[in-house]
Write an enzyme that holds these catalytic residues in place. Structure first.
Site, PDB file in Angstrom:
ATOM      1  N   GLY A  48       0.803  -1.226   0.000  1.00 44.27           N
ATOM      2  CA  GLY A  48       0.000   0.000   0.000  1.00 44.27           C
ATOM      3  C   GLY A  48       0.828   1.263   0.000  1.00 44.27           C
ATOM      4  N   CYS A  49       2.146   1.134  -0.068  1.00 49.41           N
ATOM      5  CA  CYS A  49       3.032   2.304  -0.112  1.00 49.41           C
ATOM      6  C   CYS A  49       3.570   2.453  -1.528  1.00 49.41           C
ATOM      7  CB  CYS A  49       4.200   2.139   0.862  1.00 49.41           C
ATOM      8  SG  CYS A  49       3.699   2.069   2.589  1.00 49.41           S
ATOM      9  N   ALA A  50       3.584   3.672  -2.052  1.00 54.66           N
ATOM     10  CA  ALA A  50       4.113   3.915  -3.394  1.00 54.66           C
ATOM     11  C   ALA A  50       5.623   3.666  -3.417  1.00 54.66           C
ATOM     12  CB  ALA A  50       3.796   5.331  -3.843  1.00 54.66           C
TER      13      ALA A  50
END
Length: 141
Positions: A48-50
């Site tokens: 969920g982290c870019a």
């Protein structure tokens, strides 16, 4: 070594300019000890982290229940600073205290919420949820 969360909050409140706050956030990331290469695994990667983000947690017994220690890292400077902020907030705390602590309220208080891109805000929420999930697992064990 990272300063205490109280010192970090005081420093943020002292800085008026957002460029100074971003520089301080990057500096916090630089103060954080490097995550050992073996801890930069798929198991520790935060979805969920870019940017790439890893959080490693260790559980130790404590008087009031399990205590969690966190280490983290990211391949992006500002995100590494956000990881450092969360590590300072949560590491060394009992699992129940972690579940009672609202990191998103702290980010709002520091004005970070309104200055982060939507992608970074989603990443922060993913990191917080990962930390909370680790605390819940420690309590269930």
């Amino acid at each position: 070594m990272l300063p205490s969360i109280d010192e970090i909050i005081a420093n943020f409140e002292f800085l008026d300019d957002w460029e100074e706050r971003y520089r301080y956030l990057i500096e916090l990331g630089r103060m954080m000890p490097p995550l050992p290469p073996e801890a930069q695994s798929d198991l520790n990667k935060v979805p969920g982290c870019a940017s790439q983000v890893w959080l490693d947690s260790r559980v130790a017994p404590g008087e009031g229940g399990p205590v969690l220690e966190f280490q983290g890292d990211s391949d992006a400077h500002i995100v590494r600073g956000l990881v450092a902020l969360l590590v300072a907030l949560y590491s060394g705390r009992p699992a129940e205290g972690i579940l009672e602590t609202d990191a998103l309220a702290l980010f709002a208080r520091l004005g970070l919420s309104e200055h982060l891109t939507p992608q970074r805000s989603n990443g922060v929420r993913s990191m917080v949820e990962r930390i909370r999930a680790d605390a819940r697992r420690a309590l269930a064990a």
